[in-house]
Write an enzyme that holds these catalytic residues in place. Structure first.
Site, PDB file in Angstrom:
ATOM      1  N   ARG A  57       0.838  -1.209   0.000  1.00  0.00           N
ATOM      2  CA  ARG A  57       0.000   0.000   0.000  1.00  0.00           C
ATOM      3  C   ARG A  57       0.871   1.257   0.000  1.00  0.00           C
ATOM      4  O   ARG A  57       0.618   2.209  -0.734  1.00  0.00           O
ATOM      5  CB  ARG A  57      -0.911  -0.049   1.245  1.00  0.00           C
ATOM      6  CG  ARG A  57      -1.966   1.030   1.307  1.00  0.00           C
ATOM      7  CD  ARG A  57      -1.632   2.112   2.295  1.00  0.00           C
ATOM      8  NE  ARG A  57      -1.408   1.620   3.650  1.00  0.00           N
ATOM      9  CZ  ARG A  57      -0.729   2.304   4.546  1.00  0.00           C
ATOM     10  NH1 ARG A  57      -0.169   3.460   4.243  1.00  0.00           N
ATOM     11  NH2 ARG A  57      -0.550   1.817   5.764  1.00  0.00           N
ATOM     12  N   ARG A 241      29.763 -18.323  26.697  1.00  0.00           N
ATOM     13  CA  ARG A 241      30.468 -19.605  26.738  1.00  0.00           C
ATOM     14  C   ARG A 241      31.080 -19.743  28.131  1.00  0.00           C
ATOM     15  O   ARG A 241      31.235 -18.746  28.848  1.00  0.00           O
ATOM     16  CB  ARG A 241      31.576 -19.636  25.677  1.00  0.00           C
ATOM     17  CG  ARG A 241      31.039 -19.634  24.267  1.00  0.00           C
ATOM     18  CD  ARG A 241      32.144 -19.443  23.250  1.00  0.00           C
ATOM     19  NE  ARG A 241      33.079 -20.566  23.212  1.00  0.00           N
ATOM     20  CZ  ARG A 241      34.172 -20.584  22.469  1.00  0.00           C
ATOM     21  NH1 ARG A 241      34.494 -19.542  21.710  1.00  0.00           N
ATOM     22  NH2 ARG A 241      34.977 -21.646  22.472  1.00  0.00           N
ATOM     23  N   HIS A 242      31.458 -20.950  28.502  1.00  0.00           N
ATOM     24  CA  HIS A 242      32.217 -21.179  29.733  1.00  0.00           C
ATOM     25  C   HIS A 242      33.526 -20.382  29.651  1.00  0.00           C
ATOM     26  O   HIS A 242      33.936 -19.958  28.556  1.00  0.00           O
ATOM     27  CB  HIS A 242      32.539 -22.672  29.841  1.00  0.00           C
ATOM     28  CG  HIS A 242      33.133 -23.184  28.550  1.00  0.00           C
ATOM     29  ND1 HIS A 242      34.453 -23.026  28.238  1.00  0.00           N
ATOM     30  CD2 HIS A 242      32.548 -23.781  27.484  1.00  0.00           C
ATOM     31  CE1 HIS A 242      34.679 -23.529  27.042  1.00  0.00           C
ATOM     32  NE2 HIS A 242      33.533 -23.993  26.545  1.00  0.00           N
ATOM     33  N   GLU A 244      37.616 -19.958  29.541  1.00  0.00           N
ATOM     34  CA  GLU A 244      38.585 -20.741  28.760  1.00  0.00           C
ATOM     35  C   GLU A 244      38.907 -22.060  29.482  1.00  0.00           C
ATOM     36  O   GLU A 244      39.128 -22.066  30.702  1.00  0.00           O
ATOM     37  CB  GLU A 244      39.861 -19.919  28.585  1.00  0.00           C
ATOM     38  CG  GLU A 244      40.926 -20.623  27.762  1.00  0.00           C
ATOM     39  CD  GLU A 244      42.285 -19.937  27.923  1.00  0.00           C
ATOM     40  OE1 GLU A 244      42.729 -19.300  26.962  1.00  0.00           O
ATOM     41  OE2 GLU A 244      42.884 -20.050  29.024  1.00  0.00           O
ATOM     42  N   ASN A 248      40.649 -25.814  25.392  1.00  0.00           N
ATOM     43  CA  ASN A 248      40.701 -24.626  24.530  1.00  0.00           C
ATOM     44  C   ASN A 248      42.150 -24.194  24.328  1.00  0.00           C
ATOM     45  O   ASN A 248      42.572 -23.867  23.215  1.00  0.00           O
ATOM     46  CB  ASN A 248      39.946 -23.434  25.149  1.00  0.00           C
ATOM     47  CG  ASN A 248      38.437 -23.584  25.145  1.00  0.00           C
ATOM     48  OD1 ASN A 248      37.754 -23.109  26.054  1.00  0.00           O
ATOM     49  ND2 ASN A 248      37.897 -24.225  24.131  1.00  0.00           N
ATOM     50  N   GLY A 254      35.935 -30.321  21.793  1.00  0.00           N
ATOM     51  CA  GLY A 254      35.046 -31.078  22.688  1.00  0.00           C
ATOM     52  C   GLY A 254      35.666 -31.444  24.016  1.00  0.00           C
ATOM     53  O   GLY A 254      36.295 -30.627  24.679  1.00  0.00           O
ATOM     54  N   ARG A 291      33.481 -27.671  32.559  1.00  0.00           N
ATOM     55  CA  ARG A 291      33.919 -26.281  32.369  1.00  0.00           C
ATOM     56  C   ARG A 291      32.755 -25.300  32.548  1.00  0.00           C
ATOM     57  O   ARG A 291      32.946 -24.162  32.978  1.00  0.00           O
ATOM     58  CB  ARG A 291      34.610 -26.109  31.005  1.00  0.00           C
ATOM     59  CG  ARG A 291      33.806 -26.551  29.781  1.00  0.00           C
ATOM     60  CD  ARG A 291      34.750 -26.727  28.599  1.00  0.00           C
ATOM     61  NE  ARG A 291      34.133 -27.040  27.312  1.00  0.00           N
ATOM     62  CZ  ARG A 291      33.789 -28.249  26.905  1.00  0.00           C
ATOM     63  NH1 ARG A 291      33.921 -29.294  27.720  1.00  0.00           N
ATOM     64  NH2 ARG A 291      33.289 -28.436  25.689  1.00  0.00           N
ATOM     65  N   GLU A 314      28.044 -29.201  24.248  1.00  0.00           N
ATOM     66  CA  GLU A 314      28.643 -28.788  22.973  1.00  0.00           C
ATOM     67  C   GLU A 314      28.331 -29.796  21.860  1.00  0.00           C
ATOM     68  O   GLU A 314      28.020 -30.965  22.148  1.00  0.00           O
ATOM     69  CB  GLU A 314      30.167 -28.618  23.160  1.00  0.00           C
ATOM     70  CG  GLU A 314      30.966 -28.162  21.941  1.00  0.00           C
ATOM     71  CD  GLU A 314      30.449 -26.872  21.286  1.00  0.00           C
ATOM     72  OE1 GLU A 314      29.248 -26.786  20.983  1.00  0.00           O
ATOM     73  OE2 GLU A 314      31.273 -25.968  21.035  1.00  0.00           O
ATOM     74  N   HIS A 379      28.287 -23.422  25.104  1.00  0.00           N
ATOM     75  CA  HIS A 379      29.495 -23.648  24.308  1.00  0.00           C
ATOM     76  C   HIS A 379      29.425 -22.892  22.971  1.00  0.00           C
ATOM     77  O   HIS A 379      28.368 -22.401  22.589  1.00  0.00           O
ATOM     78  CB  HIS A 379      29.652 -25.148  24.055  1.00  0.00           C
ATOM     79  CG  HIS A 379      29.671 -25.939  25.320  1.00  0.00           C
ATOM     80  ND1 HIS A 379      30.835 -26.303  25.956  1.00  0.00           N
ATOM     81  CD2 HIS A 379      28.663 -26.405  26.107  1.00  0.00           C
ATOM     82  CE1 HIS A 379      30.544 -26.974  27.063  1.00  0.00           C
ATOM     83  NE2 HIS A 379      29.225 -27.058  27.169  1.00  0.00           N
TER      84      HIS A 379
HETATM   85  O1  F6P Z   1      36.927 -25.225  20.271  1.00  0.00           O
HETATM   86  C1  F6P Z   1      35.878 -25.132  21.148  1.00  0.00           C
HETATM   87  C2  F6P Z   1      34.592 -25.789  20.637  1.00  0.00           C
HETATM   88  O2  F6P Z   1      33.602 -25.544  21.618  1.00  0.00           O
HETATM   89  C3  F6P Z   1      34.674 -27.305  20.318  1.00  0.00           C
HETATM   90  O3  F6P Z   1      34.449 -28.134  21.434  1.00  0.00           O
HETATM   91  C4  F6P Z   1      33.621 -27.480  19.236  1.00  0.00           C
HETATM   92  O4  F6P Z   1      33.793 -28.693  18.471  1.00  0.00           O
HETATM   93  C5  F6P Z   1      33.866 -26.241  18.417  1.00  0.00           C
HETATM   94  O5  F6P Z   1      34.193 -25.214  19.346  1.00  0.00           O
HETATM   95  C6  F6P Z   1      32.654 -25.793  17.620  1.00  0.00           C
HETATM   96  O6  F6P Z   1      33.092 -24.812  16.684  1.00  0.00           O
HETATM   97  P1  F6P Z   1      33.226 -25.188  15.071  1.00  0.00           P
HETATM   98  O7  F6P Z   1      31.892 -25.746  14.784  1.00  0.00           O
HETATM   99  O8  F6P Z   1      33.557 -23.863  14.440  1.00  0.00           O
HETATM  100  O9  F6P Z   1      34.276 -26.226  14.826  1.00  0.00           O
END
Ligand code: F6P
Ligand code: ATP
Length: 456
Positions: A57, A241-242, A244, A248, A254, A291, A314, A379
């Site tokens: 409109r 996120r948690h 570090e 990490n 994971g 974590r 995650e 995560h």
């Molecule tokens: O590196 C940290 C994290 O949480 C991993 O556990 C997970 O596999 C990843 O990040 C997810 O990110 P992407 O999908 O970019 O690999």
């Protein structure tokens, strides 16, 4: 030998194209509902687009020159013709969208307050020249709460393109109230007896009660469920996120490692942040990983409830759990490049894809819609999915959203959008982001500088 198990995606359950048409007087939240529905259905994988007849409109004529509120008077024949034409154009566009299979659901956002207009829509959906007839569902928003209507007008309507910069807010408000009166004169609400054959839901006073009639099929039942969970109360959702973790730090995927020293420092600072925010009835939802629990431990006494959800864990990296991206590439080069080609759909062998994660997180989204202030501690991949829902991001963008460590993302839902604020804490953390590799060049990069610049 491997057996391929075929999982039905949400997409495949939807075969019939659906039209969802809003019904209701002006300022009853029709556009708000359209916007939220589009976001939700697209996020769960049902391709959806809204067709807002008000926009057609505005393109067709200048409403101010056409008499402002008088443009919506049913005795204004010229205006009635223009309005019908706009509705027809929007329907035709909607038809093309569904017939071309670009979309599965079209949301027809208009007042649709008269029976003839709804009959026109029904005839359109049943037209023989469509590939398949469209399944029609009406959502009627009925609201007689003066406070809700007043706040809808003063907070949203006076700033609409019809008014903004063209008159004062008070003039806009008065004109809008007149517009509502013009529509009220012709309004025929949906009714169980007269509209027995139609499928519809009535949302009464912004969800205080509902009337549901003749629900037909998967899309309609999901829409009903969604509408019954959303609310209008102001609130914020916090995502982080948690802190570090030890994994990490060494780049491993994971696992279930504890926080690093920096991670513990973040947990303390996070507490200070939420002490300052001083949020009433804060709920904290955590994953079940160490974590995350360690990050939440410092905040527990600031919350009304703390819950640990397995669905917030995650992404499961399957055979790649505990590997670094470099290990992954070296051990499974084909898998690694498959993931880069289509990260959203790529499923780790014996693990999950982002598409799986979205399905896993749907109950979290629904519960977030129902609640008030919530802090989600989870995560990288899970937060990306939740953020994509609130920020209306496409599936291709979702797995690449940047969600750094030691950052709080504050989401505050607004009328047609969501305000997003990012608070990055000054505490060191590794960067776990891996960008999408740029497209491979179509020729080989070898040789001298001059032939590197030459196209093939
Ligand atoms: O590196 C940290 C994290 O949480 C991993 O556990 C997970 O596999 C990843 O990040 C997810 O990110 P992407 O999908 O970019 O690999
Ligand atoms: P118009 O017919 O002028 O296009 P509309 O019905 O599309 O109006 P919106 O523009 O969506 O109205 O109004 C937005 C406001 O409606 C938001 O402030 C939102 O809080 C409020 N709202 C959302 N849902 C409802 C509801 N079910 N009932 C009443 N108000 C609602």
């Amino acid at each position: 030998m491997f057996t391929r198990v075929h999982q039905y995606s949400t997409n495949e359950q939807v075969r019939v194209p659906n039209v969802i048409a809003l019904v209701g007087l002006p300022a009853r939240g029709k556009t708000y509902i359209s916007y939220k529905l589009c976001r939700y259905l697209n996020w769960i994988g049902i391709k959806t687009r809204a067709f807002n007849v008000g926009e057609y409109r505005r393109q067709a004529c200048d409403f101010e020159k056409e008499g402002k509120a008088d443009f919506f008077d049913h005795s204004n024949e010229r205006a009635v013709r223009i309005r019908d034409e706009c509705a027809k154009h929007a329907m035709e566009d909607m038809g093309r969208y569904l017939d071309s299979k670009k979309g599965e659901v079209a949301v027809f956002d208009a007042t649709n307050t008269t029976r003839p207009r709804r009959k026109m829509l029904l005839d359109f959906c049943n037209r023989e020249d469509h590939e398949t007839k469209f399944r029609l569902f009406f959502i009627e928003s009925v609201c007689d709460d003066p406070d809700i209507i007043d706040s809808n007008i003063t907070e949203v309507k006076v700033n609409s393109p019809d008014y903004k910069g063209r008159m004062t807010e008070e003039q806009a408000k008065q004109d809008f109230l007149q517009r509502i009166e013009k529509y009220s004169a012709q309004y025929a609400p949906l009714c169980e007896e007269k509209d027995a054959e139609l499928s519809f839901i009535k949302v009464i006073n912004a969800g205080r009660s509902f009337f549901v009639h003749n629900v037909n099929g998967h899309v309609q039942s999901r829409v009903v469920y969604f509408l019954m969970n959303i609310h209008l109360l102001p609130r914020s959702i916090y995502l982080t996120r948690h802190g570090e973790s030890e994994y990490n730090k060494i780049g491993r995927l994971g696992g279930d490692s504890p926080l690093s020293e920096n991670g513990v420092c973040y947990a303390h600072k996070l507490r200070k942040y939420f002490e300052k925010e001083n949020i009433q009835d804060l709920r904290i939802w955590c994953s079940q990983k160490i974590r995350v629990a360690q990050t939440a431990n410092h905040l527990k006494d600031l919350a009304a409830h703390v819950e640990y959800w397995k669905v917030l864990d995650e992404i499961d990296a399957g055979i790649c759990e505990g590997l670094t991206y470099e290990d992954f590439e070296a051990r499974y080069p084909k898998q690694f490049s498959e993931r880069d080609k289509d990260k959203y759909h790529y499923r780790y062998p014996s693990g999950e894809s982002y598409e799986d994660l979205v399905a896993r997180l749907e109950p979290v989204i629904m519960e977030l819609e129902r609640q008030s202030n919530v802090l989600v501690i989870s995560h990288q991949a899970t937060i990306r999915c939740i953020l994509a829902y609130f920020d209306n991001k496409k599936r291709e963008e979702l797995p690449y959203l940047n969600v750094p460590l030691h950052t709080v993302i504050k989401l505050t839902p607004k009328a047609y959008s969501c305000q997003i604020e990012m608070f990055k804490f000054k505490i060191d953390a590794v960067d776990t982001y891996r960008a999408k590799p740029t497209e491979e060049l179509p020729w080989e990069l070898n040789g001298t500088e001059s032939n590197l610049c030459r196209s093939p």
